[in-house]
Structure formats: structure tokens, C-alpha cells
Enzyme design. Structure first.
Site, mmCIF file in Angstrom:
data_model
loop_
_atom_site.group_PDB
_atom_site.id
_atom_site.type_symbol
_atom_site.label_atom_id
_atom_site.label_comp_id
_atom_site.label_asym_id
_atom_site.label_seq_id
_atom_site.Cartn_x
_atom_site.Cartn_y
_atom_site.Cartn_z
ATOM 1 N N ARG B 256 0.881 -1.174 0.000
ATOM 2 C CA ARG B 256 0.000 0.000 0.000
ATOM 3 C C ARG B 256 0.913 1.218 0.000
ATOM 4 O O ARG B 256 1.500 1.548 1.023
ATOM 5 C CB ARG B 256 -0.890 -0.048 1.256
ATOM 6 C CG ARG B 256 -1.921 1.039 1.337
ATOM 7 C CD ARG B 256 -1.775 1.874 2.577
ATOM 8 N NE ARG B 256 -1.899 1.104 3.811
ATOM 9 C CZ ARG B 256 -1.387 1.497 4.961
ATOM 10 N NH1 ARG B 256 -0.726 2.628 5.052
ATOM 11 N NH2 ARG B 256 -1.510 0.750 6.036
ATOM 12 N N HIS B 260 -3.210 4.494 4.834
ATOM 13 C CA HIS B 260 -4.253 3.508 5.141
ATOM 14 C C HIS B 260 -5.600 4.116 4.780
ATOM 15 O O HIS B 260 -6.394 3.531 4.044
ATOM 16 C CB HIS B 260 -4.231 3.111 6.614
ATOM 17 C CG HIS B 260 -5.456 2.352 7.038
ATOM 18 N ND1 HIS B 260 -5.736 1.088 6.562
ATOM 19 C CD2 HIS B 260 -6.486 2.692 7.844
ATOM 20 C CE1 HIS B 260 -6.895 0.687 7.077
ATOM 21 N NE2 HIS B 260 -7.372 1.653 7.849
ATOM 22 N N TYR B 269 5.019 5.006 11.246
ATOM 23 C CA TYR B 269 5.245 3.561 11.395
ATOM 24 C C TYR B 269 6.027 2.914 10.248
ATOM 25 O O TYR B 269 6.273 1.725 10.284
ATOM 26 C CB TYR B 269 3.917 2.820 11.613
ATOM 27 C CG TYR B 269 2.872 3.018 10.517
ATOM 28 C CD1 TYR B 269 2.923 2.276 9.344
ATOM 29 C CD2 TYR B 269 1.835 3.935 10.677
ATOM 30 C CE1 TYR B 269 1.962 2.448 8.356
ATOM 31 C CE2 TYR B 269 0.880 4.116 9.696
ATOM 32 C CZ TYR B 269 0.945 3.374 8.534
ATOM 33 O OH TYR B 269 0.011 3.548 7.564
#
Lengths: 322, 358
Positions: B256, B260, B269
Site C-alpha cells: 500500500r 491507510h 510507522y
């Protein structure tokens, strides 16, 4: 000719008839096939309809979730959850998908599933086998919630539920499966959802009770020195508010009885509706006779937990006093 | 008695179109030029839709949007393998798959605008609406595939979910039940490496996600999900198998590349080096190189495709805005039940101001 059947037999015969009427009806669940269901509600069905009756693995979320797919495809799934206490394992599927497939897709897809499950206490079962969680399902928009109390109503309500385009949770009171026999009307017997049964007419006080409690309420009514009207709503959603209000406008007094815990139970909702629309007809506060706000106890204490005739009688007397 | 091995299993990894644009001729699905161009066009539309949607969200015109940037090959390749009679069951990041199944972009925008109209997929389309609870839709895919088995239909169901969903019980139940009931289902796990912020390595100790199939007794295979030809070929074969009642679990390895959702900040992250590395494996760049090498695409044709995508999106955004302006809030009462419902009708009347809320 009308014959006498027990509630579990009425359920079984309805399943036979509806599977015969509509070849889209698919019955499945844990032990429903070869074993005929733990209460024998599906006995013999697999022999008659081997390609539409299935034993499912032990997976409640799966059983309900597969039903969403079956329904979207065009079948009418009628899954059995072995005990309603284990329907919680499927509650996310029911709340997130079954109940809202129609609204999510603006009516493009329906979920005409009827989820059958034994309900309520009284058979000295294990933990988690006896709960009455109807309020939780009633709190889920998009679901119909039905509790039959007699063999004839079981037939009539289940027939309607299976034919209903909306999803229905159909709770069968375990205590009543084999409690008594009753004549079932011949032919295509249906009972509409949302139409209460005025079981007994009376002038002094209204008692609203469903499932096994309907019968206890009738027994309790015999022991009070008053004319008691007993109403069995038969479906929790849709709930026949009008019949209850009409009765209260006549009697001025009301008791609501259920096995489920008191806080947040359906009695609270019914009383709220009475307050909204019939408060000034009341002579005394509406009484609640319910289970307690404790986990449903193991069976050594079960009889003390579930409202009995004595507690219901005292509830009626409180409503009559003052 | 000695201990004996009673079961062994291995998982295949498939890649047809390498990151440098070269193709394994043995595994090449040999699609027509029209098919190749259609897939390319859908991937480009999807990437651009993401960019426009994020911009619209930043301007306050959309709610939360989940971009699929980086996953176009996994979705377009797999959805392109579907026949009209096959069902598609999605999660919430499947705009490329919907575009491949001819869902107009304005419906995808409607959903992101908070309108149920965007999920009103017509029954005839055999698309299920997006499902937000992670992995829950895997069971619907298994149920549709079971329905196809009961109905004896030579069709299949393709269900999309992500790597995080494999930690959910529903995905295990779905694969297991699909195996038991000979469901015509292909489970497509897009392993995009992160479940919001939690990396794949913290999702499971299993070496691959494809091996989640093993416990269910169904076939599992891993494919390079940034390879549109490989994903197409693997899913095409999986659908063939599923049509005969043999479900398959496909893990498409992808990334991805974006957020998100629009409320997420991936910089907390994941590292830029990782993002840069995956950029070199981008599914559209790779496919473009291949199509140029084959002589199917050149600069002019690419400009034409991009211009047509812009034209389409301009019109679709206009349609989306038009729909939003026409929202009638009272319609929230319309679709809860098919039947009229006294209590709900009272509430509707109260909403209209026709009673005092009682």
C-alpha cells in the site's frame, strides 16, 4: 384434519412445508442434518431434501455469514443456531451485515434469512444455554425478532418469518418445545408479525408476557382476585404497541414480564412507549417482573432467577394496589 | 514408535511480469492487446481517482477515503479474470476492482461522501457492497460460492481482503467452510504489508499468508501482486478450480504505497527507504514498460489515455457532487425493512415534524 402437535413438532412441520413450497429454502446448522437437531426440530428433513439441508461445522459466525452470501445470491437461508447463547459468536455478522444489507444497498440486495435458535431457560442446561437476549436484537435496526409461545403460533409465525423479505431472528422457548400439545389450524396457517395475541381479556390490569412467561402469567392471573388481561406480543420487533396501549387505556394498570435481566430489557422500552402515549391513563406505575441483573445462574439457582407465578402474582398485586 | 511426518505442504510463488518489464513466456497468460489496454486504462483511472479523491478529502468534500495506490495490479489483474456471472465481494479498499467491474467512479465517490447510494450495487452486477468490518465479508464470499455449488452454477465468487484480515476468525471460518461445502470461492488476500500501522510480521508468525489455506484443506498460492499478468493468470486458474467446487486462497504480495486512509500518517510507522524500494516495484510503471516494449503503448497513446481519464473523472466528480446535493435525509427510513413498520413510521413522522417525537 387439524391434529395436535407440540411446539417442536410445529416447527419441524413448518420447515417441511416451507421447503416443499419454495425450493430456495436452505436449512443448515450444527447437527441439523443426520441428527435432526439437538431438539429434533429438523428431524427427517435431510432425508426429504438432501440437497437443501446441511450439517455445518461448529462456527456460528460462519453459519450466519454464509447465510448473507446465500441470501444475496437469491436463496432463503434458514440456519439454526444450536443455542441462542452462542448466537453472540455471530452477533457481529447479524448486526453488521444481516440487519443492514438492505439499507446499505438501498434495497438492491435483501437478506431474507430466518435465524432459528432455542431461547430462554427452564431445561437445566449448561452455562450460556438459557439467556434471553431479545433486547439486544431488538436494539439492532433492520432485524425482526419473534418469540412464539404456542405450537399454533410457532407454525404461523415461522411460516410468515420464512416468507418475509426481511431478516428475522426466531427464538424458540426451550421450556415449551415439549410442554404441551395444541391443535394446529389446517392448511396455510400464517400469523402476521407485529400483531399481539390478546390471550385473555380482562378489565382491571394488563399483563404483557411472551415465550414461557406467557403461560406463567396466565397461571398467576388465576390466583389474583381481579380481571386480568394477558397480552402476548408474539413478536418483539415489530412490537404491537397499539394493542398494549389500548388495553392500558381500559385497565389503567400494567405489568410487563420477561426472563431477561431488568436493566435495558424490553420491559423498559415498553414502559417508555406507555409513558409517551398512555401515561395519563395509568392508575399506578407499570410494574416489571424480570430476571435479575446477574448472569443467568447455573441451574441450581435457575428457578429462583426466572420469574415464577408467585413473583408475577405479586407484580400484579402491586399494580392493583393504590 | 518413531515420530513420522504425516503431512507436508509447500506454497508456490508465481511471477510472470518481472519488475524490469520482462515476461516469463512459459507462464504468460497471452492476453489480447485489447485486454491489456483495458487493464492498463483501469489501473491508470484508479491511480488518478485516488489522487483526486485525496485532494477532495483535503478540501472537505469527501469523508474518509482508503486509497489503493500500489495495489492496482493485484486488483485489476484479479477482477479482470472474473466472468460476468461471477460474484465479487470486497473490503473497503477495492476501487480498482470496482472500476474493472464497470462500477462508475461517481458511485465510489458517493460512498466516500457518506452516501449509501455508493453501495447500492445492483443485484444483476453480482458485486457486493463494500464491507468495513475487517475480514467479515470473507464469509459472504464463501456463502455466495456455496450458493453457486447448491445451484450447480458454473460460476465463482472472488472475495477480497487484506493481510490484517487473516488474523480474524471470520477469514479462517470462511476458508474452512468453503472447503467443507465445496464453495466456488477464491479468497484473494492482498498482502499490502500493513494493517493500518501493524506490519505483516506482527500479524502472524506464519511465513506466508497463502499457507492459511493449508489448515482449511484448500489450495494456497502466492503471487507477485504488483504483477498484473501474474495476478490475472493465477486468479483465472483459481476461478476455474473454484467453479468445480475447489476453493483457492491466493496471497497477492503487494504494497500500500499511500495512506491507510485519509486520516492516517504512515510516516510514524514506516521508513522512507522502504517506500522508495517499493516505488521501484510499482505495478503501473512495470506494466507500462512491458506494454511499450511490446509496442502496444507509446508516449502518444499514454497521453491519450491520461486525457481520457481526466475527462471521465471531471464528469464523474460533477455527477458525484450533483448526487450529494440531492441527498434527502428522510430516505434513511426507506430501506431498513421492506415492510412498513409502525414504530419506524412514527419516528419518520417525528422526523418530519408531524408529531412531537412520541
Amino acid at each position: 384434519m387439524a391434529d395436535k402437535q407440540r411446539l417442536v413438532e410445529a416447527v419441524r412441520n413448518t420447515l417441511f412445508e416451507e421447503m416443499q413450497r419454495d425450493e430456495g429454502v436452505v436449512v443448515y446448522g450444527q447437527d441439523v442434518g443426520r441428527n435432526g437437531g439437538v431438539f429434533r426440530a429438523t428431524q427427517g428433513l435431510i432425508d426429504e431434501y438432501p440437497n437443501r439441508v446441511y450439517d455445518a461445522p461448529v462456527a456460528e459466525a460462519g453459519i450466519v455469514g454464509l447465510g448473507v452470501g446465500l441470501a444475496a445470491y437469491g436463496f432463503t437461508p434458514v440456519p439454526e443456531i444450536e443455542f441462542s447463547g452462542f448466537m453472540l459468536q455471530a452477533f457481529h455478522q447479524i448486526q453488521q451485515h444481516v440487519a443492514r444489507l438492505r439499507s446499505r444497498t438501498r434495497g438492491e440486495l435483501n437478506c431474507p434469512m430466518t435465524i432459528r435458535a432455542p431461547y430462554g431457560g427452564g431445561i437445566h442446561a449448561l452455562e450460556h444455554h438459557s439467556e434471553s437476549f431479545e433486547a439486544g436484537y431488538a436494539h439492532t435496526p433492520g432485524l425482526k425478532v419473534v418469540v412464539p409461545s404456542t405450537p399454533a403460533d410457532a407454525k404461523g409465525l415461522l411460516t410468515t418469518a420464512i416468507r418475509d423479505p426481511d431478516p428475522v431472528v426466531f427464538f424458540e422457548p426451550t421450556r415449551l418445545y415439549r410442554a404441551f400439545r395444541e391443535e394446529i389450524p389446517d392448511g396455510d396457517h400464517t400469523v402476521p408479525l407485529g400483531e399481539a395475541d390478546v390471550v385473555q381479556e380482562g378489565e382491571d390490569v394488563t399483563v404483557v408476557a411472551w415465550g414461557a412467561m406467557r403461560h406463567r402469567a396466565l397461571d398467576a392471573a388465576e390466583d389474583v382476585d381481579a380481571s386480568v388481561e394477558v397480552i402476548d406480543p408474539r413478536s418483539i420487533v415489530p412490537f404491537d404497541t397499539e394493542t398494549v396501549l389500548e388495553s392500558i387505556r381500559k385497565t389503567g394498570r400494567c405489568v410487563v414480564v420477561h426472563e431477561a435481566p431488568k436493566t435495558g430489557g424490553m420491559a423498559a422500552e415498553i414502559i417508555a412507549r406507555i409513558n409517551d402515549r398512555a401515561l395519563y391513563y395509568l392508575e399506578t406505575p407499570v410494574q416489571r417482573v424480570t430476571g435479575y441483573d446477574v448472569p443467568y445462574p447455573l441451574f441450581a439457582r435457575e428457578d429462583e432467577y426466572v420469574p415464577d407465578e408467585d413473583r408475577i402474582r405479586r407484580g400484579i398485586e402491586r399494580a392493583l394496589s393504590g | 514408535m518413531p515420530r513420522e511426518t504425516v503431512f507436508e505442504h509447500s506454497i508456490d510463488h508465481v511471477e510472470v511480469l518481472a519488475p524490469d518489464g520482462s515476461v516469463d513466456s512459459e507462464l504468460d497468460p497471452e492476453l489480447s492487446e485489447d485486454d491489456l489496454l483495458e487493464m492498463y486504462w483501469t489501473m491508470k483511472r484508479s491511480r488518478r481517482l485516488d489522487e483526486r479523491a485525496i485532494a477532495l478529502q483535503r478540501r472537505g468534500e469527501l469523508g474518509t477515503y482508503a486509497p489503493a495506490t500500489g495495489q492496482e495490479a493485484a486488483q485489476v489483474g484479479s477482477a479482470h479474470a472474473l466472468a460476468d456471472e461471477d460474484w465479487m465481494v470486497t473490503s473497503f479498499r477495492e476501487s480498482p476492482a470496482y472500476l474493472a467491474r464497470e462500477t462508475p467512479p461517481h458511485m465510489l465517490l458517493w460512498y466516500a461522501m457518506g452516501m449509501e447510494e455508493g453501495a447500492a450495487t445492483p443485484r444483476e452486477s453480482r458485486n457486493m457492497p463494500p464491507s468495513i468490518p475487517v475480514g467479515s465479508q470473507a464469509l459472504h464470499g464463501a456463502g455466495l460460492g456455496w450458493a453457486q455449488e447448491i445451484a450447480d452454477e458454473s460460476a465463482a465468487s472472488l472475495v477480497y481482503f487484506g493481510d490484517g484480515a487473516t488474523s480474524e476468525g471470520d477469514v479462517y471460518e470462511a476458508t474452512n467452510l468453503a472447503g467443507v461445502f465445496d464453495a466456488h470461492t477464491v479468497f484473494l488476500c492482498q498482502n499490502n504489508q500493513y494493517a493500518i500501522s501493524v506490519p505483516r510480521a506482527q500479524q502472524t508468525r506464519a511465513e506466508t499468508l497463502a499457507q492459511k489455506a493449508v489448515a482449511a484443506g484448500i489450495e494456497g498460492v502466492q503471487v507477485d501482486g504488483n504483477d498484473v499478468l501474474g495476478t490475472y493468470a493465477v486468479v483465472r486458474d483459481a476461478l476455474e478450480s473454484a467453479r468445480d467446487g475447489n476453493p483457492v486462497f491466493v496471497e497477492a504480495l503487494t504494497y500500500r504505497r499511500s495512506l491507510h486512509t485519509t486520516s492516517d500518517d504512515p510516516s510514524v510507522y514506516r521508513k522512507e527507504e522502504e517506500e522508495d524500494e517499493w516505488e521501484t516495484r510499482d505495478p503501473i510503471a512495470r506494466f507500462e514498460t512491458y506494454l511499450r516494449d511490446r509496442g502496444v503503448l507509446d508516449d502518444d497513446r499514454i497521453s491519450d489515455v491520461e486525457a481520457s481519464v481526466e475527462d471521465e473523472l471531471r464528469e464523474e466528480i460533477r455527477l458525484a457532487n450533483e448526487g450529494r446535493e440531492a441527498v434527502d435525509p428522510e430516505e434513511m427510513f426507506d430501506y431498513v425493512f421492506e415492510a412498513k413498520f409502525p414504530e419506524l413510521e412514527r419516528q419518520r413522522a417525528a422526523f418530519r415534524g408531524e408529531n412531537d417525537g412520541r
